[in-house]
Write a protein that holds these residues in place. Structure first.
Motif, PDB file in Angstrom:
ATOM      1  N   HIS A  10     -27.412   6.488  -8.555  1.00 28.32           N
ATOM      2  CA  HIS A  10     -27.755   7.677  -7.756  1.00 28.32           C
ATOM      3  C   HIS A  10     -28.742   7.334  -6.644  1.00 28.32           C
ATOM      4  CE1 HIS A  10     -25.651   9.977 -10.806  1.00 28.32           C
ATOM      5  NE2 HIS A  10     -26.400   9.420 -11.731  1.00 28.32           N
ATOM      6  N   LEU A  11     -28.388   6.310  -5.875  1.00 29.16           N
ATOM      7  CA  LEU A  11     -29.239   5.840  -4.789  1.00 29.16           C
ATOM      8  C   LEU A  11     -28.567   6.067  -3.449  1.00 29.16           C
ATOM      9  CD1 LEU A  11     -30.301   2.382  -6.305  1.00 29.16           C
ATOM     10  CD2 LEU A  11     -31.679   4.472  -6.264  1.00 29.16           C
ATOM     11  N   SER A  12     -29.354   6.093  -2.398  1.00 31.87           N
ATOM     12  CA  SER A  12     -28.826   6.111  -1.033  1.00 31.87           C
ATOM     13  C   SER A  12     -28.852   4.699  -0.484  1.00 31.87           C
ATOM     14  CB  SER A  12     -29.672   7.025  -0.145  1.00 31.87           C
ATOM     15  OG  SER A  12     -29.574   8.366  -0.584  1.00 31.87           O
ATOM     16  N   PHE A  13     -28.006   4.434   0.487  1.00 30.16           N
ATOM     17  CA  PHE A  13     -27.923   3.089   1.062  1.00 30.16           C
ATOM     18  C   PHE A  13     -29.208   2.762   1.798  1.00 30.16           C
ATOM     19  CE2 PHE A  13     -26.830   0.104   4.430  1.00 30.16           C
ATOM     20  CZ  PHE A  13     -26.192  -0.885   3.713  1.00 30.16           C
ATOM     21  N   ASP A  33     -22.100  15.060  -5.614  1.00 27.13           N
ATOM     22  CA  ASP A  33     -23.423  14.449  -5.464  1.00 27.13           C
ATOM     23  C   ASP A  33     -23.233  12.956  -5.234  1.00 27.13           C
ATOM     24  OD1 ASP A  33     -26.121  13.961  -5.428  1.00 27.13           O
ATOM     25  OD2 ASP A  33     -26.337  13.928  -7.611  1.00 27.13           O
ATOM     26  N   SER A  34     -22.884  12.612  -3.984  1.00 25.57           N
ATOM     27  CA  SER A  34     -22.564  11.225  -3.674  1.00 25.57           C
ATOM     28  C   SER A  34     -23.364  10.740  -2.476  1.00 25.57           C
ATOM     29  CB  SER A  34     -21.067  11.072  -3.386  1.00 25.57           C
ATOM     30  OG  SER A  34     -20.781   9.776  -2.906  1.00 25.57           O
ATOM     31  N   SER A  35     -23.682   9.456  -2.488  1.00 27.72           N
ATOM     32  CA  SER A  35     -24.431   8.844  -1.387  1.00 27.72           C
ATOM     33  C   SER A  35     -23.560   7.882  -0.591  1.00 27.72           C
ATOM     34  CB  SER A  35     -25.652   8.103  -1.944  1.00 27.72           C
ATOM     35  OG  SER A  35     -25.250   7.152  -2.929  1.00 27.72           O
ATOM     36  N   ILE A  36     -22.243   7.934  -0.780  1.00 25.86           N
ATOM     37  CA  ILE A  36     -21.364   6.964  -0.128  1.00 25.86           C
ATOM     38  C   ILE A  36     -21.419   7.073   1.390  1.00 25.86           C
ATOM     39  CG2 ILE A  36     -19.307   8.441  -0.212  1.00 25.86           C
ATOM     40  CD1 ILE A  36     -17.696   5.876  -0.830  1.00 25.86           C
ATOM     41  N   THR A  37     -21.647   8.293   1.906  1.00 27.78           N
ATOM     42  CA  THR A  37     -21.685   8.464   3.358  1.00 27.78           C
ATOM     43  C   THR A  37     -23.001   7.989   3.967  1.00 27.78           C
ATOM     44  OG1 THR A  37     -22.361  10.777   3.032  1.00 27.78           O
ATOM     45  CG2 THR A  37     -20.033  10.358   3.436  1.00 27.78           C
ATOM     46  N   THR A  38     -23.959   7.574   3.137  1.00 27.62           N
ATOM     47  CA  THR A  38     -25.185   6.977   3.684  1.00 27.62           C
ATOM     48  C   THR A  38     -24.942   5.538   4.116  1.00 27.62           C
ATOM     49  OG1 THR A  38     -25.974   6.208   1.503  1.00 27.62           O
ATOM     50  CG2 THR A  38     -26.613   8.428   2.192  1.00 27.62           C
ATOM     51  N   ILE A  39     -23.784   4.980   3.752  1.00 25.41           N
ATOM     52  CA  ILE A  39     -23.412   3.644   4.211  1.00 25.41           C
ATOM     53  C   ILE A  39     -22.917   3.763   5.645  1.00 25.41           C
ATOM     54  CG2 ILE A  39     -21.906   1.642   3.824  1.00 25.41           C
ATOM     55  CD1 ILE A  39     -21.661   2.513   0.903  1.00 25.41           C
ATOM     56  N   PRO A  40     -23.577   3.129   6.617  1.00 29.08           N
ATOM     57  CA  PRO A  40     -23.148   3.247   8.017  1.00 29.08           C
ATOM     58  C   PRO A  40     -21.697   2.816   8.186  1.00 29.08           C
ATOM     59  CG  PRO A  40     -25.311   2.209   7.879  1.00 29.08           C
ATOM     60  CD  PRO A  40     -24.792   2.299   6.475  1.00 29.08           C
ATOM     61  N   ALA A  94     -12.356   9.842  -4.487  1.00 26.33           N
ATOM     62  CA  ALA A  94     -11.256  10.536  -5.157  1.00 26.33           C
ATOM     63  C   ALA A  94     -10.298   9.543  -5.793  1.00 26.33           C
ATOM     64  CB  ALA A  94     -10.517  11.424  -4.170  1.00 26.33           C
ATOM     65  N   GLU A  95     -10.022   8.443  -5.103  1.00 23.75           N
ATOM     66  CA  GLU A  95      -9.118   7.433  -5.645  1.00 23.75           C
ATOM     67  C   GLU A  95      -9.749   6.671  -6.803  1.00 23.75           C
ATOM     68  OE1 GLU A  95      -5.974   6.961  -4.983  1.00 23.75           O
ATOM     69  OE2 GLU A  95      -5.941   8.521  -3.456  1.00 23.75           O
ATOM     70  N   LEU A  96     -11.040   6.416  -6.716  1.00 20.73           N
ATOM     71  CA  LEU A  96     -11.729   5.699  -7.801  1.00 20.73           C
ATOM     72  C   LEU A  96     -11.854   6.565  -9.043  1.00 20.73           C
ATOM     73  CD1 LEU A  96     -14.598   3.877  -5.853  1.00 20.73           C
ATOM     74  CD2 LEU A  96     -12.651   2.799  -6.990  1.00 20.73           C
ATOM     75  N   GLY A  97     -12.024   7.877  -8.832  1.00 20.13           N
ATOM     76  CA  GLY A  97     -12.220   8.764  -9.977  1.00 20.13           C
ATOM     77  C   GLY A  97     -13.639   8.669 -10.510  1.00 20.13           C
ATOM     78  N   ASP A  98     -13.796   8.950 -11.775  1.00 18.30           N
ATOM     79  CA  ASP A  98     -15.110   8.957 -12.426  1.00 18.30           C
ATOM     80  C   ASP A  98     -15.677   7.538 -12.467  1.00 18.30           C
ATOM     81  OD1 ASP A  98     -17.343   9.408 -13.907  1.00 18.30           O
ATOM     82  OD2 ASP A  98     -16.304  10.081 -15.713  1.00 18.30           O
ATOM     83  N   SER A 148     -13.431   9.615   4.862  1.00 17.53           N
ATOM     84  CA  SER A 148     -13.158   8.317   4.233  1.00 17.53           C
ATOM     85  C   SER A 148     -13.904   8.173   2.916  1.00 17.53           C
ATOM     86  CB  SER A 148     -13.552   7.178   5.180  1.00 17.53           C
ATOM     87  OG  SER A 148     -12.775   7.204   6.349  1.00 17.53           O
ATOM     88  N   GLY A 149     -15.157   8.608   2.899  1.00 17.15           N
ATOM     89  CA  GLY A 149     -15.950   8.507   1.673  1.00 17.15           C
ATOM     90  C   GLY A 149     -15.365   9.334   0.548  1.00 17.15           C
ATOM     91  N   THR A 150     -14.922  10.552   0.871  1.00 13.79           N
ATOM     92  CA  THR A 150     -14.299  11.417  -0.131  1.00 13.79           C
ATOM     93  C   THR A 150     -13.007  10.807  -0.639  1.00 13.79           C
ATOM     94  OG1 THR A 150     -15.244  13.365   0.962  1.00 13.79           O
ATOM     95  CG2 THR A 150     -13.451  13.742  -0.600  1.00 13.79           C
ATOM     96  N   SER A 151     -12.239  10.210   0.258  1.00 14.18           N
ATOM     97  CA  SER A 151     -10.980   9.568  -0.125  1.00 14.18           C
ATOM     98  C   SER A 151     -11.228   8.417  -1.097  1.00 14.18           C
ATOM     99  CB  SER A 151     -10.253   9.053   1.121  1.00 14.18           C
ATOM    100  OG  SER A 151      -9.059   8.399   0.764  1.00 14.18           O
ATOM    101  N   ILE A 152     -12.237   7.597  -0.826  1.00 13.68           N
ATOM    102  CA  ILE A 152     -12.554   6.462  -1.701  1.00 13.68           C
ATOM    103  C   ILE A 152     -12.973   6.944  -3.083  1.00 13.68           C
ATOM    104  CG2 ILE A 152     -14.194   4.560  -2.075  1.00 13.68           C
ATOM    105  CD1 ILE A 152     -14.208   4.186   1.000  1.00 13.68           C
TER     106      ILE A 152
END
Length: 386
Positions: free
Chosen positions: A377-380, A259-266, A278-282, A272-276
């Protein structure tokens, strides 16, 4: 609070238990094997104390800590990871002339006395570990792909140096089809034109006749060994390409469950979003965005002494290199497709910052935005950042 330090090894670990209040070792450092019986031996020692009062720490040593870390989390223990650089510096600070597994277990236990030396991991980190393994493997395959392409170009320059002048873009379908079948100028020049035409697909920039004519007057060397290497390398490129495609499907499947909104960032793709993430963790384990920046190793190195203060410094590079690599890879498309970052980049450039320095500022801004979006829990929303 009881502190448990575990020195990780491939086949046998060492552990030490200490009372945080008194600094007294509650047992002699002991060994336990990296198997079921060894883990049971550890649990027997841990069961002597209240589970909620135990903090178990270990070095973040590649993959060797994965199994015991996962088992301890599943049993409900609080687990912390320590950067190996920290224990190395502590060993130097204590002027230790002896390095052994038991001594290292004791050193790791002492590192747990300072909250700045470790980071707590959670079940959420374990869930993200699958994504981390897949995205890191994808990075490794991409590096291997680039290495293979460099090898390919080196050999093309020997047997058909004019070949690349025909193509606007390398590694198109036609480009690879030709090299798969006819890997040098001599072979192309002596191949029937009808056979050459079969290699052409979606190519309007030149004809098979033009290719044959160019090959006929090529200065390339006829070398069957190099031709064999070219075909072998292309087979490797094809295999890696298919593996990356399969990996991308797996990563996208995992991304759907997050449940991530990272891909709402243009500018940030699903991969790439999943990689970021995953590396950051919780994300919830970070108390502020500055902790993310520090973990990524993109915070500026501060150099001050007395009246001296350095005007220019580099980033620390002490965090996750995979995270840092991904961030610097995605920041360019983020700047290109996102007016907020585009304006911020040019602002830094107008202030006299060099290109890489301006990119560093944008990377830190990106991490601050990611932290804000994920924790709330916001979108960009580009309008809220203007």
């Amino acid at each position: 609070m009881k502190l448990v330090g575990i020195d990780i090894a491939k086949y046998r670990h060492a552990a030490c238990i200490m009372d945080a209040a008194t600094g007294e070792c509650l047992c002699d450092p002991f060994f336990f094997n990296n198997n079921e019986n060894g883990f049971q031996k550890l649990y027997i020692e841990l069961n002597k104390y209240v589970k909620d009062e135990l903090l178990i720490g270990m070095e973040d040593t590649g993959h060797y800590n994965f199994v015991i870390e996962s088992c301890l989390l599943a049993e409900g223990y609080t687990v912390a990871l320590i950067n190996p650089i920290t224990t190395k510096n502590l060993r130097k600070a204590t002027l230790k002339s002896v390095k052994s597994d038991k001594e290292d277990a004791l050193l790791i236990t002492k590192a747990l006395l300072d909250k700045d030396y470790y980071r707590i991991i959670s079940i959420q980190d374990e869930k993200l570990k699958q994504a981390k393994e897949l995205t890191r493997y994808r990075t490794q395959l991409t590096i291997e792909m680039n290495r293979k392409k460099n090898v390919l170009q080196r050999h093309i320059d020997i047997v058909f140096p004019e070949f690349n002048t025909l193509f606007h873009n390398e590694y198109t379908v036609t480009y690879l089809n030709i090299l798969r079948k006819y890997s040098d100028a001599y072979t192309i020049a002596h191949t029937d034109i009808r056979s050459l035409r079969k290699c052409f697909k979606y190519c309007n920039s030149f004809t098979a006749e033009e290719l044959k004519e160019l090959a006929s007057h090529s200065v390339g060397i006829r070398d069957t060994s190099i031709s064999f290497i070219i075909q072998s390398v292309i087979s490797s490129i094809d295999l890696i390409h298919s593996q990356i495609k399969e990996l991308d499907k797996k990563i996208e499947e995992l991304a759907i469950t997050q449940d991530s909104s990272i891909t709402t960032i243009p500018g940030i793709s699903t991969i790439s979003g999943t990689s970021i993430l995953a590396e950051l963790g919780d994300i919830s384990k970070y108390s502020n965005a500055g902790k993310l920046i520090k973990f990524a190793g993109v915070n500026p190195y501060i150099s001050e002494s007395g009246e001296f203060s350095a005007d220019k410094t580099v980033i620390t590079k002490k965090g996750s290199k995979y995270l840092r690599t991904t961030l610097y890879r995605v920041i360019l498309p983020v700047i290109r497709h996102n007016p907020v970052f585009n304006n911020y980049y040019h602002l830094k450039r107008s202030q006299g910052k060099a290109h890489l320095c301006a990119l560093g500022h944008c990377v830190r801004k990106l991490l601050r935005i990611i932290y804000h979006l994920e924790t709330n829990h916001l979108s960009f929303n580009i309008n809220s950042l203007k």
